[in-house]
Design an enzyme around this catalytic site. Structure first.
Site, PDB file in Angstrom:
ATOM      1  N   GLU A  54       0.706  -0.920   3.173  1.00 35.06           N
ATOM      2  CA  GLU A  54       0.057  -1.609   2.042  1.00 35.06           C
ATOM      3  C   GLU A  54      -1.039  -0.791   1.373  1.00 35.06           C
ATOM      4  OE1 GLU A  54      -0.358  -6.091   2.125  1.00 35.06           O
ATOM      5  OE2 GLU A  54      -0.079  -5.717   4.260  1.00 35.06           O
TER       6      GLU A  54
ATOM      7  N   THR B 119       3.737   1.967  -4.752  1.00 36.94           N
ATOM      8  CA  THR B 119       3.254   1.676  -6.111  1.00 36.94           C
ATOM      9  C   THR B 119       3.137   2.992  -6.884  1.00 36.94           C
ATOM     10  OG1 THR B 119       2.006  -0.105  -5.091  1.00 36.94           O
ATOM     11  CG2 THR B 119       1.484   0.389  -7.375  1.00 36.94           C
TER      12      THR B 119
ATOM     13  N   ARG C  23       5.197  -6.491  -4.072  1.00 36.73           N
ATOM     14  CA  ARG C  23       4.977  -6.033  -2.709  1.00 36.73           C
ATOM     15  C   ARG C  23       6.221  -6.222  -1.854  1.00 36.73           C
ATOM     16  NH1 ARG C  23       3.942  -2.897   1.118  1.00 36.73           N
ATOM     17  NH2 ARG C  23       3.690  -3.855   3.145  1.00 36.73           N
TER      18      ARG C  23
ATOM     19  N   ASP D 237       8.697   8.955  -0.314  1.00 36.22           N
ATOM     20  CA  ASP D 237       7.925   7.761   0.056  1.00 36.22           C
ATOM     21  C   ASP D 237       8.446   7.226   1.392  1.00 36.22           C
ATOM     22  OD1 ASP D 237       6.297   5.489  -0.051  1.00 36.22           O
ATOM     23  OD2 ASP D 237       7.749   4.343  -1.236  1.00 36.22           O
TER      24      ASP D 237
ATOM     25  N   GLN E 163       4.021   1.061   8.126  1.00 34.91           N
ATOM     26  CA  GLN E 163       3.855   0.210   9.298  1.00 34.91           C
ATOM     27  C   GLN E 163       4.096   1.041  10.555  1.00 34.91           C
ATOM     28  OE1 GLN E 163       6.575  -2.995   8.459  1.00 34.91           O
ATOM     29  NE2 GLN E 163       4.982  -4.208   7.471  1.00 34.91           N
TER      30      GLN E 163
HETATM   31  N1  LIG Z   1      -5.328  -4.382  -6.971  1.00 31.72           N
HETATM   32  C1  LIG Z   1      -4.632  -3.335  -6.554  1.00 31.72           C
HETATM   33  N2  LIG Z   1      -3.448  -3.531  -5.944  1.00 31.72           N
HETATM   34  C2  LIG Z   1      -2.774  -2.440  -5.537  1.00 31.72           C
HETATM   35  C3  LIG Z   1      -3.247  -1.120  -5.726  1.00 31.72           C
HETATM   36  N3  LIG Z   1      -2.344  -0.262  -5.211  1.00 31.72           N
HETATM   37  C4  LIG Z   1      -1.338  -1.010  -4.727  1.00 31.72           C
HETATM   38  N4  LIG Z   1      -1.589  -2.323  -4.922  1.00 31.72           N
HETATM   39  C5  LIG Z   1      -0.758  -3.460  -4.493  1.00 31.72           C
HETATM   40  O1  LIG Z   1      -0.755  -3.454  -3.083  1.00 31.72           O
HETATM   41  C6  LIG Z   1       0.495  -3.906  -2.583  1.00 31.72           C
HETATM   42  C7  LIG Z   1       1.005  -2.935  -1.544  1.00 31.72           C
HETATM   43  O2  LIG Z   1       1.358  -1.726  -2.143  1.00 31.72           O
HETATM   44  P1  LIG Z   1       2.614  -0.837  -1.692  1.00 31.72           P
HETATM   45  O3  LIG Z   1       2.728   0.255  -2.699  1.00 31.72           O
HETATM   46  O4  LIG Z   1       3.790  -1.685  -1.436  1.00 31.72           O
HETATM   47  O5  LIG Z   1       2.075  -0.260  -0.310  1.00 31.72           O
HETATM   48  P2  LIG Z   1       2.806   0.816   0.653  1.00 31.72           P
HETATM   49  O6  LIG Z   1       1.771   1.803   1.033  1.00 31.72           O
HETATM   50  O7  LIG Z   1       4.030   1.338   0.011  1.00 31.72           O
HETATM   51  O8  LIG Z   1       3.163  -0.096   1.912  1.00 31.72           O
HETATM   52  P3  LIG Z   1       4.313   0.193   3.034  1.00 31.72           P
HETATM   53  O9  LIG Z   1       5.594   0.420   2.322  1.00 31.72           O
HETATM   54  O10 LIG Z   1       4.320  -1.028   3.904  1.00 31.72           O
HETATM   55  O11 LIG Z   1       3.851   1.397   3.807  1.00 31.72           O
HETATM   56  C8  LIG Z   1       1.394  -4.082  -3.818  1.00 31.72           C
HETATM   57  O12 LIG Z   1       1.441  -5.448  -4.144  1.00 31.72           O
HETATM   58  C9  LIG Z   1       0.694  -3.300  -4.903  1.00 31.72           C
HETATM   59  O13 LIG Z   1       0.929  -3.830  -6.185  1.00 31.72           O
HETATM   60  C10 LIG Z   1      -4.520  -0.949  -6.376  1.00 31.72           C
HETATM   61  O14 LIG Z   1      -5.031   0.163  -6.544  1.00 31.72           O
HETATM   62  N5  LIG Z   1      -5.159  -2.096  -6.754  1.00 31.72           N
HETATM   63 MG   LIG Z   2       5.999   1.255   0.549  1.00 26.23          MG
END
Ligand SMILES: Nc1nc2c(ncn2[C@@H]2O[C@H](COP(=O)(O)OP(=O)(O)OP(=O)(O)O)[C@@H](O)[C@H]2O)c(=O)[nH]1
Ligand SMILES: [Mg+2]
Length: 366
Positions: A53, A58, A191, A213, A217
């Site tokens: 997360e 993103t 997400r 990417d 987890q």
């Molecule tokens: N407000 C805000 N939300 C963010 C930001 N960056 C990401 N998000 C939100 O955080 C959530 C998690 O982001 P992901 O990009 O899915 O995270 P990840 O690192 O890929 O997570 P995993 O795949 O589980 O490793 C999403 O709903 C995004 O839209 C940010 O800078 N600000």
């Molecule tokens: Mg991811």
């Protein structure tokens, strides 16, 4: 309340659109073509790493928006049921928070809460979830109610809530209209946890890039090693809003300290001795908001600064910088990954720094 307490277990339960696109068929064909493989080796390889997360996917999606052709209608529609699942999860978390904090709703709002709960109970197929228009309107009324707004405004950092909860709830009527097609903004707010390895190739300023990417987890981190070959740049993402959070997978650890330990291991890994290290201090928007009510010192006892954004940010920056040695090319940026303009600027700047640094070490630049 624990992370994701009571939330629907919809996200992470299936392949993301990226994973599906990257799946066996297209990969097998790509890998079989040796020309593509050679091209692959000539690309500047960026490996996205960071805890769950933090915002890796993103940023990955933003690259597709900025440097590829974005999302055609049929690709965007792949996100529809994930976005609807996110909306269900966000309102579930909010409704549970109201009960936990003893916040009561007006009778009409409570009727809408009951209608929402009734819809949830009848859900059979989270995979193909589509929220009907009437339920979307009902969710909007619950979200807009003074009791819910009060809960969100005064307690939103005191319970587990999706980062994009406000974005989705503010837009719930549009998102549940008939013939709704997710926009780029909707897609970057969505997400779904990554459970595989996803790659994209693109060109930027006449350079060929490959971005990889992975999932952050615990169980996914074991797969990282499969992507460690020929990495030119580690793009490590730390979520700045994690500073006062416990690791949802292990409540013994602070989430940011966990991220720091992983960063340290990666930076010290001999395989990356020639790679540039770029650190994104992400979710900077949430960090700034959070500092207003949650002092950094509460989670980091060694911090003795005030609670200003600059001072708190510099402390965290220094903490991560401590892992870096002279031999590393290291760059750090504050980012908000959901903001396309911000990622465009920062990514461009990171690449320009690295190119200049490489020219300098080759003696080609002042
Ligand atoms: N407000 C805000 N939300 C963010 C930001 N960056 C990401 N998000 C939100 O955080 C959530 C998690 O982001 P992901 O990009 O899915 O995270 P990840 O690192 O890929 O997570 P995993 O795949 O589980 O490793 C999403 O709903 C995004 O839209 C940010 O800078 N600000
Ligand atoms: Mg991811």
């Amino acid at each position: 309340m624990g992370a994701g307490a009571g939330g629907l277990s919809l996200r992470g339960a299936r392949l993301s659109p990226e994973e599906r696109a990257n799946s066996s068929k297209s990969r097998a064909i790509d890998r079989a073509l040796s020309k593509d493989h050679t091209d692959d080796l000539n690309r500047f390889k960026i490996l996205l790493l960071g805890t769950a997360e933090s915002g890796k996917s993103t940023i990955f999606r933003q690259m597709r928006v900025l440097h590829l052709d974005g999302y055609a209608k049929e690709d965007a529609l792949e996100y529809l049921s994930i976005i609807h699942s996110n909306c269900m999860e966000a309102l579930t978390q909010l409704v549970e928070a109201c009960s936990a904090f003893g916040i009561l709703h007006d009778i009409t709002v409570q009727e809408d809460v009951d209608r929402f709960e009734g819809f949830k109970k009848k859900l059979r197929d989270p995979e193909g979830l589509v929220i009907p228009v009437v339920i979307g309107r009902c969710m909007d009324r619950v979200w807009q109610s003074s009791s819910m707004q009060m809960c969100y405004e005064t307690r939103r950092f005191r319970f587990a809530l999706l980062d994009s909860a406000k974005y989705f709830m503010d837009n719930i009527v549009r998102l549940t209209e008939d013939n709704y097609v997710p926009t780029i903004q909707d897609i970057v707010h969505c997400r779904i946890s990554t459970t595989g390895i996803n790659e994209i190739a693109f060109n930027h300023k006449k350079m060929d890039f490959k971005m990889v990417d992975v999932g952050g987890q615990r169980s996914e981190r074991r797969k990282w090693i499969h992507c460690f070959d020929n990495v030119d740049m580690i793009l490590f993402i730390v979520s700045m809003s994690d500073y006062d959070q416990l690791d949802p997978e292990d409540h013994k650890y602070n989430r940011m300290k966990q991220s720091y330990e992983i960063f340290k291991t990666i930076v010290h890994c001999d395989l990356f001795r020639h790679a540039s290290i770029v650190l994104f201090l992400n979710k900077y928007d949430v960090f700034v908001e959070k500092l207003k009510t949650s002092p950094l010192r509460r989670s980091f006892k060694s911090y003795d600064g005030d609670n200003s954004e600059e001072s708190a940010r510099d402390f965290i920056k220094k903490l991560f910088r401590r892992c870096i040695t002279d031999r590393h090319k290291f760059f750090v940026f504050e980012t908000t990954a959901t903001d396309t303009g911000n990622i465009d600027l920062v990514f461009g700047s990171a690449v320009a720094h690295i190119v200049n640094e490489n020219l300098r070490s080759a003696g080609l630049h002042e």
